[in-house]
Design a protein around this motif. Structure first.
Motif, PDB file in Angstrom:
ATOM      1  N   ILE A  96     -33.303  39.723  60.360  1.00  0.00           N
ATOM      2  CA  ILE A  96     -32.244  39.205  61.227  1.00  0.00           C
ATOM      3  C   ILE A  96     -31.604  38.006  60.550  1.00  0.00           C
ATOM      4  N   VAL A  97     -30.267  37.977  60.582  1.00  0.00           N
ATOM      5  CA  VAL A  97     -29.523  36.865  60.000  1.00  0.00           C
ATOM      6  C   VAL A  97     -28.465  36.387  60.985  1.00  0.00           C
ATOM      7  N   SER A  98     -28.087  35.128  60.823  1.00  0.00           N
ATOM      8  CA  SER A  98     -26.981  34.553  61.575  1.00  0.00           C
ATOM      9  C   SER A  98     -25.861  34.289  60.571  1.00  0.00           C
ATOM     10  N   ILE A  99     -24.641  34.638  60.952  1.00  0.00           N
ATOM     11  CA  ILE A  99     -23.496  34.471  60.049  1.00  0.00           C
ATOM     12  C   ILE A  99     -22.950  33.061  60.188  1.00  0.00           C
ATOM     13  N   ASN A 100     -22.841  32.344  59.068  1.00  0.00           N
ATOM     14  CA  ASN A 100     -22.410  30.952  59.081  1.00  0.00           C
ATOM     15  C   ASN A 100     -20.991  30.741  58.575  1.00  0.00           C
TER      16      ASN A 100
ATOM     17  N   LYS B  29     -20.753  45.204  56.688  1.00  0.00           N
ATOM     18  CA  LYS B  29     -20.031  44.080  56.097  1.00  0.00           C
ATOM     19  C   LYS B  29     -20.800  43.580  54.880  1.00  0.00           C
ATOM     20  N   LYS B  30     -20.111  43.431  53.775  1.00  0.00           N
ATOM     21  CA  LYS B  30     -20.709  42.851  52.575  1.00  0.00           C
ATOM     22  C   LYS B  30     -20.629  41.334  52.716  1.00  0.00           C
ATOM     23  N   LYS B  31     -21.769  40.648  52.615  1.00  0.00           N
ATOM     24  CA  LYS B  31     -21.797  39.195  52.776  1.00  0.00           C
ATOM     25  C   LYS B  31     -22.573  38.541  51.640  1.00  0.00           C
ATOM     26  N   ASN B  32     -22.089  37.385  51.237  1.00  0.00           N
ATOM     27  CA  ASN B  32     -22.793  36.523  50.302  1.00  0.00           C
ATOM     28  C   ASN B  32     -23.969  35.906  51.053  1.00  0.00           C
ATOM     29  N   ILE B  33     -25.160  35.924  50.485  1.00  0.00           N
ATOM     30  CA  ILE B  33     -26.323  35.403  51.203  1.00  0.00           C
ATOM     31  C   ILE B  33     -26.229  33.901  51.448  1.00  0.00           C
ATOM     32  N   GLN B  34     -25.389  33.208  50.697  1.00  0.00           N
ATOM     33  CA  GLN B  34     -25.192  31.780  50.942  1.00  0.00           C
ATOM     34  C   GLN B  34     -24.437  31.530  52.250  1.00  0.00           C
ATOM     35  N   HIS B  35     -23.794  32.558  52.779  1.00  0.00           N
ATOM     36  CA  HIS B  35     -23.046  32.433  54.024  1.00  0.00           C
ATOM     37  C   HIS B  35     -23.859  32.896  55.227  1.00  0.00           C
ATOM     38  N   LEU B  36     -25.150  33.168  55.002  1.00  0.00           N
ATOM     39  CA  LEU B  36     -26.028  33.650  56.058  1.00  0.00           C
ATOM     40  C   LEU B  36     -27.215  32.722  56.235  1.00  0.00           C
ATOM     41  N   GLN B  37     -27.693  32.628  57.468  1.00  0.00           N
ATOM     42  CA  GLN B  37     -28.951  31.944  57.745  1.00  0.00           C
ATOM     43  C   GLN B  37     -29.966  33.040  58.049  1.00  0.00           C
ATOM     44  N   CYS B  38     -30.963  33.155  57.198  1.00  0.00           N
ATOM     45  CA  CYS B  38     -31.970  34.201  57.356  1.00  0.00           C
ATOM     46  C   CYS B  38     -33.121  33.674  58.206  1.00  0.00           C
ATOM     47  N   TYR B  39     -33.495  34.433  59.228  1.00  0.00           N
ATOM     48  CA  TYR B  39     -34.612  34.056  60.084  1.00  0.00           C
ATOM     49  C   TYR B  39     -35.881  34.764  59.631  1.00  0.00           C
TER      50      TYR B  39
END
Length: 101
Positions: free
Chosen positions: A16-20, A54-64
């Motif tokens: 689970i990730v939150s999009i930042n 959606k393709k996302k850069n992991i730096q733009h995500l908060q991983c739980y």
């Protein structure tokens, strides 16, 4: 693995990730594919369906520190997951972790 702390390692399938950053800031999603060490595909089963992630850069995500075993096993076994299972996993995460804060 239940917890609300950020994960220190790289994202995993079913996590689970939150999009930042971006238009979907503040929303939750699930990692469904690792592209390389920098990018992942995410989906939530609602706005972002499995067949159009959606393709996302992991730096733009908060991983739980929470990995959905149902999504992970489905992805590893068959290479796909239903949108309903993605929505269910996010709902379970919200019940187990977010609403208990």
């Amino acid at each position: 693995m239940i917890g609300l702390k950020e994960s220190d390692s790289s994202p995993e399938i079913g996590q689970i990730v939150s999009i930042n950053k971006g238009r979907d800031t503040g929303q939750f999603a699930i990692v469904i594919q690792l592209i390389d060490e920098r990018f992942v595909f995410i989906a939530d089963g609602d706005k972002r369906k499995f067949d159009r992630p959606k393709k996302k850069n992991i730096q733009h995500l908060q991983c739980y520190d929470y990995i959905s075993p149902e999504v992970r096993s489905s992805m590893l076994d068959t290479g796909k997951v239903t949108n309903g299972k993605l929505r269910w996993a996010l709902g379970k995460f919200m019940e187990d972790v977010i609403w208990k804060l």
